[in-house]
Design an enzyme around this catalytic site. Sequence first.
Site, PDB file in Angstrom:
ATOM      1  N   ARG A  63     -41.091  18.609   9.551  1.00 40.26           N
ATOM      2  CA  ARG A  63     -40.989  17.968   8.069  1.00 40.26           C
ATOM      3  C   ARG A  63     -41.841  18.965   7.072  1.00 40.26           C
ATOM      4  O   ARG A  63     -41.760  18.940   5.893  1.00 40.26           O
ATOM      5  CB  ARG A  63     -41.076  16.522   7.724  1.00 40.26           C
ATOM      6  CG  ARG A  63     -41.162  16.119   6.367  1.00 40.26           C
ATOM      7  CD  ARG A  63     -40.878  14.781   6.315  1.00 40.26           C
ATOM      8  NE  ARG A  63     -41.370  13.701   7.329  1.00 40.26           N
ATOM      9  CZ  ARG A  63     -42.613  13.162   7.433  1.00 40.26           C
ATOM     10  NH1 ARG A  63     -43.630  13.786   6.456  1.00 40.26           N
ATOM     11  NH2 ARG A  63     -43.023  12.539   8.275  1.00 40.26           N
ATOM     12  N   TYR A 118     -25.167  17.331 -16.189  1.00 36.75           N
ATOM     13  CA  TYR A 118     -24.354  16.849 -15.405  1.00 36.75           C
ATOM     14  C   TYR A 118     -24.213  15.271 -15.069  1.00 36.75           C
ATOM     15  O   TYR A 118     -25.479  14.633 -15.222  1.00 36.75           O
ATOM     16  CB  TYR A 118     -24.944  17.435 -14.338  1.00 36.75           C
ATOM     17  CG  TYR A 118     -24.324  17.216 -12.402  1.00 36.75           C
ATOM     18  CD1 TYR A 118     -23.088  17.670 -12.344  1.00 36.75           C
ATOM     19  CD2 TYR A 118     -25.074  16.539 -11.794  1.00 36.75           C
ATOM     20  CE1 TYR A 118     -22.585  17.343 -11.186  1.00 36.75           C
ATOM     21  CE2 TYR A 118     -24.551  16.321 -10.441  1.00 36.75           C
ATOM     22  CZ  TYR A 118     -23.329  16.686 -10.191  1.00 36.75           C
ATOM     23  OH  TYR A 118     -22.731  16.384  -9.040  1.00 36.75           O
ATOM     24  N   ASP A 190     -31.456  22.770 -15.440  1.00 36.42           N
ATOM     25  CA  ASP A 190     -30.626  22.810 -14.335  1.00 36.42           C
ATOM     26  C   ASP A 190     -29.809  24.275 -14.627  1.00 36.42           C
ATOM     27  O   ASP A 190     -28.977  24.480 -15.567  1.00 36.42           O
ATOM     28  CB  ASP A 190     -29.399  21.709 -14.365  1.00 36.42           C
ATOM     29  CG  ASP A 190     -28.432  22.003 -13.218  1.00 36.42           C
ATOM     30  OD1 ASP A 190     -28.159  22.847 -12.811  1.00 36.42           O
ATOM     31  OD2 ASP A 190     -27.915  20.567 -12.923  1.00 36.42           O
ATOM     32  N   LYS A 215     -23.683  25.282  -4.317  1.00 36.87           N
ATOM     33  CA  LYS A 215     -22.688  26.065  -5.040  1.00 36.87           C
ATOM     34  C   LYS A 215     -22.753  27.657  -4.437  1.00 36.87           C
ATOM     35  O   LYS A 215     -22.146  27.925  -3.340  1.00 36.87           O
ATOM     36  CB  LYS A 215     -23.073  26.073  -6.631  1.00 36.87           C
ATOM     37  CG  LYS A 215     -22.828  24.473  -7.217  1.00 36.87           C
ATOM     38  CD  LYS A 215     -21.677  23.828  -7.221  1.00 36.87           C
ATOM     39  CE  LYS A 215     -21.873  22.374  -7.208  1.00 36.87           C
ATOM     40  NZ  LYS A 215     -22.407  21.835  -8.478  1.00 36.87           N
TER      41      LYS A 215
HETATM   42  C1  LIG Z   1     -22.945  20.310  -8.476  1.00 35.41           C
HETATM   43  C2  LIG Z   1     -23.759  20.165  -9.617  1.00 35.41           C
HETATM   44  C3  LIG Z   1     -25.238  19.398  -9.148  1.00 35.41           C
HETATM   45  C4  LIG Z   1     -25.186  18.624  -8.013  1.00 35.41           C
HETATM   46  O1  LIG Z   1     -25.373  19.335  -6.893  1.00 35.41           O
HETATM   47  P1  LIG Z   1     -24.931  18.830  -5.471  1.00 35.41           P
HETATM   48  O2  LIG Z   1     -25.411  19.610  -4.415  1.00 35.41           O
HETATM   49  O3  LIG Z   1     -23.490  18.442  -5.137  1.00 35.41           O
HETATM   50  O4  LIG Z   1     -25.926  17.551  -5.284  1.00 35.41           O
HETATM   51  C5  LIG Z   1     -25.972  19.326 -10.165  1.00 35.41           C
HETATM   52  N1  LIG Z   1     -25.947  20.444 -11.292  1.00 35.41           N
HETATM   53  C6  LIG Z   1     -24.795  20.902 -11.561  1.00 35.41           C
HETATM   54  C7  LIG Z   1     -24.812  21.774 -12.847  1.00 35.41           C
HETATM   55  C8  LIG Z   1     -23.900  21.048 -10.624  1.00 35.41           C
HETATM   56  O5  LIG Z   1     -22.653  21.589 -11.109  1.00 35.41           O
END
Ligand SMILES: *Cc1c(COP(=O)(O)O)cnc(C)c1O
Length: 399
Positions: A63, A118, A190, A215
């Site tokens: 970890r 988000y 983000d 993504k």
């Molecule tokens: C998909 C997304 C998230 C969340 O990501 P996960 O890996 O699905 O938890 C956060 N911010 C944005 C802008 C996203 O498109």
Amino acid sequence: MNRPESGKLAQADLKLETLVTVGGRNPHAHHGYVNTPVYHASTLLYQTAEDYLRGRGRYSYGRRGTPTSEALETAIQEIEGPACAGVALLPSGLAAISTALLSALKSGDHLLVSDSAYGPTRKFCDSTLTRFGVSTTYYDPLIGKDIARLMRPNTAAVFCEAPGSLTFEMQDIPAIAEVAHARGAVVLADNTWASPLYCRALEKGVDLSIQSGTKYIGGHSDLMLGTVSANQKTVQRLKDTAYGMGLCVGPDDMNLGLRGLRTLAVRLARHHQSGLTVAKWFEQRPEVLKVLHPALPSHPGHAIWKRDYTGACGLFTIVLKPIPEKAVMAFLNGLSLYGIGASWGGFESLAIPFDVDDYRTATKFQPGGPSIRFHIGLEDTGDLIADLERGFAAMAAVR
Ligand SMILES: *Cc1c(COP(=O)(O)O)cnc(C)c1O
């Protein structure tokens, strides 16, 4: 000379295409093999009782980090550039968001969050953070330096997201950061849409830059991963918070993240090009009211995009001229090459209808017609456009 060896090359001189292939790799530390081995590890054994007692050695427990996690963290750090002091790996993008927020806040603090963030980010603020005594105010994503009038003496963090989820507002993050820093607040962003390849957020005044690695880092729709890149000011609290909550990523998922990173630059370049090709095609269609894509000169945030970003990914929204819902459904159901599904950043194209006006609180999003978010994948754009023509034909048949 061991080459290519991560960290030895003068990184300021390397282009991003090079950094993604070289970053975090040390082949000659692994018998010359190109890729860092995948360490499936929990227990680590010491040679002697004294070594254990004195905590000797580079690693101590699965970890706590392995050569696999270090390789991914180092690769991302090198891509982020010299402003990055460290990276935390989390099991999803949402875990990266919540961990970064928890690292920046304490009970009694006030938080400012963009109204275009988000959806699940809002949910975390409104539920868990509220329960722990942190209050959240949502602000107009276009606020810029006027964020000053929302800052309170206890405002400890400002959360940005650009472009906005689904709605694509661009934010003047450097202006927001200047105000926030003058008042002693930390800036989180983000940065999933641009990734550090198209916007090094830490160089624009952001202190904690978040990505859903699910993504484009993953890139193949088969992985959940999150990353937070921190500057010197925020890195220790970030690492302590992630560690204290016991958050870590499975070794095979970290390996998929590393594997995805190696092709990130070429994939993104193609998503950028294809996304713009399809977005421009949409702009010419009589069925379309507007296209919300920051790299199009028609976008209200285009000047900010041009100033702060070096590229665009494959994600944008179109607004149709008003039509009945069943015509929108006929359009979407008439498509064969676009999956109907959330998330994005994989090799495949996607489309989803959406309406955000029910959860926004600081602003209204009333674009004037039904909205559909598209992700343009790596397919041939001629094929993608022909498919959209079939969708519009199916839509016309319903009206
Ligand atoms: C998909 C997304 C998230 C969340 O990501 P996960 O890996 O699905 O938890 C956060 N911010 C944005 C802008 C996203 O498109």
